[in-house]
Design an enzyme around this catalytic site. Structure first.
Site, PDB file in Angstrom:
ATOM      1  N   HIS A 274      29.703  34.547  34.776  1.00  0.00           N
ATOM      2  CA  HIS A 274      30.428  34.082  33.592  1.00  0.00           C
ATOM      3  C   HIS A 274      31.062  32.727  33.949  1.00  0.00           C
ATOM      4  O   HIS A 274      31.405  32.496  35.112  1.00  0.00           O
ATOM      5  CB  HIS A 274      31.515  35.122  33.290  1.00  0.00           C
ATOM      6  CG  HIS A 274      32.277  34.911  32.026  1.00  0.00           C
ATOM      7  ND1 HIS A 274      33.331  34.036  31.934  1.00  0.00           N
ATOM      8  CD2 HIS A 274      32.149  35.466  30.809  1.00  0.00           C
ATOM      9  CE1 HIS A 274      33.830  34.074  30.705  1.00  0.00           C
ATOM     10  NE2 HIS A 274      33.128  34.939  29.999  1.00  0.00           N
TER      11      HIS A 274
ATOM     12  N   ASP B 289      34.414  39.339  40.415  1.00  0.00           N
ATOM     13  CA  ASP B 289      34.773  39.358  38.991  1.00  0.00           C
ATOM     14  C   ASP B 289      34.432  40.754  38.462  1.00  0.00           C
ATOM     15  O   ASP B 289      33.270  41.086  38.263  1.00  0.00           O
ATOM     16  CB  ASP B 289      33.963  38.260  38.279  1.00  0.00           C
ATOM     17  CG  ASP B 289      34.108  38.314  36.761  1.00  0.00           C
ATOM     18  OD1 ASP B 289      34.725  39.273  36.251  1.00  0.00           O
ATOM     19  OD2 ASP B 289      33.588  37.402  36.094  1.00  0.00           O
TER      20      ASP B 289
ATOM     21  N   GLN C 212      33.536  43.338  33.871  1.00  0.00           N
ATOM     22  CA  GLN C 212      32.601  44.260  33.205  1.00  0.00           C
ATOM     23  C   GLN C 212      32.369  45.543  34.001  1.00  0.00           C
ATOM     24  O   GLN C 212      31.545  46.368  33.600  1.00  0.00           O
ATOM     25  CB  GLN C 212      31.251  43.564  32.951  1.00  0.00           C
ATOM     26  CG  GLN C 212      31.325  42.350  32.054  1.00  0.00           C
ATOM     27  CD  GLN C 212      31.685  42.687  30.602  1.00  0.00           C
ATOM     28  OE1 GLN C 212      31.698  43.842  30.184  1.00  0.00           O
ATOM     29  NE2 GLN C 212      31.992  41.667  29.825  1.00  0.00           N
TER      30      GLN C 212
ATOM     31  N   LYS D 257      39.348  44.705  27.956  1.00  0.00           N
ATOM     32  CA  LYS D 257      37.985  45.270  27.944  1.00  0.00           C
ATOM     33  C   LYS D 257      38.000  46.740  28.351  1.00  0.00           C
ATOM     34  O   LYS D 257      36.959  47.389  28.407  1.00  0.00           O
ATOM     35  CB  LYS D 257      37.080  44.478  28.892  1.00  0.00           C
ATOM     36  CG  LYS D 257      36.840  43.032  28.445  1.00  0.00           C
ATOM     37  CD  LYS D 257      35.850  42.354  29.363  1.00  0.00           C
ATOM     38  CE  LYS D 257      35.865  40.845  29.283  1.00  0.00           C
ATOM     39  NZ  LYS D 257      35.272  40.283  28.088  1.00  0.00           N
TER      40      LYS D 257
ATOM     41  N   CYS E 237      29.133  32.787  27.320  1.00  0.00           N
ATOM     42  CA  CYS E 237      29.851  32.096  28.402  1.00  0.00           C
ATOM     43  C   CYS E 237      29.081  32.175  29.708  1.00  0.00           C
ATOM     44  O   CYS E 237      29.664  32.378  30.786  1.00  0.00           O
ATOM     45  CB  CYS E 237      31.259  32.653  28.593  1.00  0.00           C
ATOM     46  SG  CYS E 237      32.285  32.463  27.157  1.00  0.00           S
TER      47      CYS E 237
HETATM   48  N1  7TS Z   1      33.930  37.637  33.625  1.00  0.00           N
HETATM   49  C1  7TS Z   1      33.042  38.353  32.933  1.00  0.00           C
HETATM   50  C2  7TS Z   1      31.895  38.985  33.655  1.00  0.00           C
HETATM   51  C3  7TS Z   1      33.209  38.516  31.557  1.00  0.00           C
HETATM   52  O1  7TS Z   1      32.321  39.235  30.881  1.00  0.00           O
HETATM   53  C4  7TS Z   1      34.314  37.900  30.910  1.00  0.00           C
HETATM   54  C5  7TS Z   1      34.490  37.957  29.427  1.00  0.00           C
HETATM   55  C6  7TS Z   1      35.226  37.186  31.700  1.00  0.00           C
HETATM   56  C7  7TS Z   1      34.993  37.057  33.053  1.00  0.00           C
HETATM   57  C8  7TS Z   1      36.441  36.535  31.128  1.00  0.00           C
HETATM   58  O2  7TS Z   1      37.378  37.500  30.800  1.00  0.00           O
HETATM   59  P1  7TS Z   1      38.743  37.086  30.074  1.00  0.00           P
HETATM   60  O3  7TS Z   1      39.365  38.392  29.721  1.00  0.00           O
HETATM   61  O4  7TS Z   1      39.530  36.286  31.023  1.00  0.00           O
HETATM   62  O5  7TS Z   1      38.330  36.289  28.864  1.00  0.00           O
HETATM   63  N2  7TS Z   1      33.312  38.185  28.744  1.00  0.00           N
HETATM   64  C9  7TS Z   1      33.074  38.076  27.419  1.00  0.00           C
HETATM   65  C10 7TS Z   1      31.847  38.391  26.857  1.00  0.00           C
HETATM   66  O6  7TS Z   1      30.866  38.806  27.468  1.00  0.00           O
HETATM   67  N3  7TS Z   1      31.913  38.178  25.548  1.00  0.00           N
HETATM   68  O7  7TS Z   1      33.134  37.744  25.232  1.00  0.00           O
HETATM   69  C11 7TS Z   1      33.867  37.676  26.395  1.00  0.00           C
END
Ligand code: 7TS
Length: 407
Positions: free
Chosen positions: A121, A198, A201, A224, A361
């Protein structure tokens, strides 16, 4: 609670969208929130809203207990050794930026290497690009197999004595690939490098254990995993966090301030400058209780069953390309030969079916897939086989509709 009845706990799912019952298949972007989480947030604001760690009044003590109580829950949930190793952040993005800026800048110099994968990501690429520019370190990527996995052997060939940091997603938000974190961490440690994982997910969907993975840093977001937006976690081994400089400076994180010099509080508070994310932490605590009540292994098994069912049903659809490995986490990214992913998502939305379309992303991964965008259906504990049947029907309808338009 039995996972079969869990949908009733999510009020947002009990509604019609565009005249159809909502089918929510975008949990990888953000999950829905169950009643106990919504109630915990309301309860805090209604009954004991107060700042934490200061003063001695009763509401302040209650808020502090709620906030620090979640730190203990997170520690147990992810198998950390100590609660000081749990830092509350705004989310995964902030947590990864904290490691890149605080650990990265202090420990990298010209000629050092940072190892990543091409399925990351953006939030696990750009902070490393920035720190590489600032320090003279170089980025290297572990090559990917055709099915969107990496091999331990390729990791072994990419990680060298010059490698100082290996940063990698546990589960890809596009391919659903589950990366071999434990094995890669062991290789990194042979070269005295640290691993930054990371977990955005993975933590919502599977049991993770910091002692088993043995990684040095691990980041995830509450939103999430049935929790509120605005809070996430950076786990770090104490030996690293202890020698790292704070990322933000101001109230809450100091021990003593003089005109020209200041000293910091001990861990974990030196990393939590300003009024912390109190309501968020209380909501995250309720989310962890909720997930643990259902059982992480039950959630994983439910999603595996749904994903296999969806893959089987997708194989009935002609002209649909599914990306990613056979063995995958609970999401399916796909493209239709005839219909652009944004059009697919729009047609599905007209039937009340929410999927994501775009680059997710992960533009370097889109480049590797040789596409500019894809559609993605992602599953969570409240999804059912019926949801997947509706998705498959919706996709057939979209194909027919656009087939007619373009004919
Ligand atoms: N890393 C991964 C693997 C992600 O899927 C996401 C967000 C992030 C980092 C960032 O997380 P945040 O909570 O700091 O925003 N992924 C997604 C997605 O797949 N669709 O919308 C957000």
């Amino acid at each position: 609670m039995d996972i079969k009845n869990v949908k009733d706990m999510f009020p947002v799912l009990d509604q019609e969208v565009n005249g159809h019952p909502l089918v929510y298949l975008d949990s990888a972007a953000t999950s829905q929130k169950p009643l106990p989480v919504i109630e915990a947030l309301g309860d805090y604001y209604r009954r004991y809203n107060s700042n934490v760690h200061r003063g001695v009044h009763t509401l302040g003590t209650m808020a502090t207990e709620g906030y620090e109580g979640t730190r203990e829950k997170v520690k147990t949930f992810i198998g950390a050794k100590r609660s000081e190793e749990i830092i509350f952040t705004r989310g995964t993005t902030t947590a990864l930026n904290m490691v890149a800026n605080s650990y990265g800048r202090a420990n990298l110099s010209e000629g050092d290497e940072i190892v990543l994968t091409q399925m990351e990501h953006h939030s696990n690429i750009i902070p490393w690009q920035q720190v590489a520019k600032a320090t003279g370190a170089k980025l290297h990527y572990i090559p990917m197999q055709n099915d969107g996995t990496i091999t331990v052997e390729d990791a072994r060939n990419t990680i060298t004595d010059k490698t100082k940091i290996v940063a990698m997603g546990h589960v890809s938000n596009v391919l659903g690939t589950v990366n071999p974190i434990k094995e890669v961490t062991a290789i990194a440690h042979e070269h005295n490098a640290v691993t930054v994982v990371d977990g955005a997910q993975s933590v919502p969907h599977m049991k993770v254990d910091m002692q088993d993975l043995n990684c040095d840093f691990y980041a995830f977001s509450a939103h999430k995993m049935c929790g509120p937006t605005g809070i996430g976690v950076l786990y770090g081994k104490k030996k690293h966090l202890k020698q790292m400089e704070p990322f933000e400076f101001g109230g809450e994180m100091i021990d003593f301030v003089d005109l020209y010099e200041s000293t910091w509080k001990e861990l974990p508070w030196k990393f939590e400058g300003g009024t912390p994310i109190i309501a968020g932490a209380i909501g995250l605590g309720a989310a962890i209780d909720f997930l643990e009540d259902i059982g992480m292994d039950n959630i994983t098994a439910h999603e595996t069953k749904l994903t296999n069912y969806a893959l089987e049903r997708f194989s009935e659809l002609e002209g649909l390309e599914v990306f990613g490995p056979e063995k995958r986490a609970g999401l399916i990214t796909f493209n239709s030969e005839e219909v652009h992913p944004h059009d697919l998502a729009t047609v599905l939305d007209a039937d009340g079916i929410a999927v994501r379309a775009g680059h997710h992303c992960a533009q370097p991964l889109m480049k590797w897939l040789n596409v500019t965008a894809t559609a993605r259906a992602s599953f969570y504990l409240y999804n059912t086989e019926e949801d997947i049947d509706k998705l498959v029907n919706g996709l057939s309808k979209a194909k027919e509709y656009f087939g007619d338009v373009f004919a």
